[in-house]
Design a protein around this motif. Sequence first.
Motif, PDB file in Angstrom:
ATOM      1  N   TYR A   7     118.077  43.973  33.485  1.00  0.00           N
ATOM      2  CA  TYR A   7     117.925  42.570  33.098  1.00  0.00           C
ATOM      3  C   TYR A   7     116.818  41.995  33.967  1.00  0.00           C
ATOM      4  O   TYR A   7     116.869  42.124  35.196  1.00  0.00           O
ATOM      5  CB  TYR A   7     119.229  41.787  33.316  1.00  0.00           C
ATOM      6  CG  TYR A   7     119.063  40.316  33.051  1.00  0.00           C
ATOM      7  CD1 TYR A   7     119.125  39.826  31.749  1.00  0.00           C
ATOM      8  CD2 TYR A   7     118.814  39.424  34.083  1.00  0.00           C
ATOM      9  CE1 TYR A   7     118.953  38.474  31.492  1.00  0.00           C
ATOM     10  CE2 TYR A   7     118.646  38.073  33.839  1.00  0.00           C
ATOM     11  CZ  TYR A   7     118.709  37.604  32.540  1.00  0.00           C
ATOM     12  OH  TYR A   7     118.536  36.260  32.290  1.00  0.00           O
ATOM     13  N   GLU A   9     114.182  38.498  34.457  1.00  0.00           N
ATOM     14  CA  GLU A   9     113.897  37.102  34.110  1.00  0.00           C
ATOM     15  C   GLU A   9     112.688  36.651  34.920  1.00  0.00           C
ATOM     16  O   GLU A   9     112.678  36.767  36.145  1.00  0.00           O
ATOM     17  CB  GLU A   9     115.121  36.252  34.456  1.00  0.00           C
ATOM     18  CG  GLU A   9     115.089  34.862  33.924  1.00  0.00           C
ATOM     19  CD  GLU A   9     116.410  34.153  34.180  1.00  0.00           C
ATOM     20  OE1 GLU A   9     116.352  32.963  34.523  1.00  0.00           O
ATOM     21  OE2 GLU A   9     117.482  34.777  34.063  1.00  0.00           O
ATOM     22  N   LYS A  16     112.379  36.753  29.713  1.00  0.00           N
ATOM     23  CA  LYS A  16     113.759  37.221  29.780  1.00  0.00           C
ATOM     24  C   LYS A  16     113.879  38.499  28.956  1.00  0.00           C
ATOM     25  O   LYS A  16     113.375  38.571  27.841  1.00  0.00           O
ATOM     26  CB  LYS A  16     114.697  36.155  29.218  1.00  0.00           C
ATOM     27  CG  LYS A  16     116.096  36.232  29.735  1.00  0.00           C
ATOM     28  CD  LYS A  16     116.943  35.079  29.220  1.00  0.00           C
ATOM     29  CE  LYS A  16     116.924  33.983  30.245  1.00  0.00           C
ATOM     30  NZ  LYS A  16     117.925  32.955  29.997  1.00  0.00           N
ATOM     31  N   ASP A  18     116.894  41.783  28.371  1.00  0.00           N
ATOM     32  CA  ASP A  18     118.132  42.492  28.671  1.00  0.00           C
ATOM     33  C   ASP A  18     118.058  43.815  27.920  1.00  0.00           C
ATOM     34  O   ASP A  18     118.050  43.839  26.688  1.00  0.00           O
ATOM     35  CB  ASP A  18     119.340  41.660  28.212  1.00  0.00           C
ATOM     36  CG  ASP A  18     120.631  42.114  28.847  1.00  0.00           C
ATOM     37  OD1 ASP A  18     120.626  43.115  29.589  1.00  0.00           O
ATOM     38  OD2 ASP A  18     121.656  41.451  28.602  1.00  0.00           O
TER      39      ASP A  18
END
Length: 181
Positions: A7, A9, A16, A18
Amino acid sequence: MKLKNLYIENIRSYKKLDFAFEEGVTVISGVNGSGKSSLLEACFMGLFGSKILSKDFVLADIIFKGAENARISLGFEHLGREYLIDQAFRYSQRNQTASNSRCVLYADGESIVDQATKTYEEVCSLLNMDEDAYRNCAYIRQGEIDVLINAKPKDRQRMIDDLLQLGKLEDYRERAGNAKT
């Protein structure tokens, strides 16, 4: 070691992301500038933190332009245990510098280390290699393959010895010889 998930960010070109690594081989492809190298750097930095940065590349360079906070969480499996490294970074617009604001290593859901230097040391111990050995073994930054190829024979041998930990083998051989005498 097997990567499980990532993940990120506000890291490099990613606001972002994931991402789960599925069973088998993962192939990352795309046109130049699409973020392939940034994805690999996030994995590498997830494991070893800012130790991966060169003298010409500072922590502020990895944070998405205009963002004040960034994060990398990398999950992996090693020797039957599940690990997660959660790192957060803060960027100061005033000073134009960045710092690591959180670095926690979890094993099977329990926090075992919660400081950047200690996390780095624990990961090195766990994987039995530091960022240089990992770089030479599993990860070569774009354009850096020449370092290994063009290294002087003595330097190349040292890199390979470090990777394969031949120095330890030599130590054990000497100890065995001394024990005989």
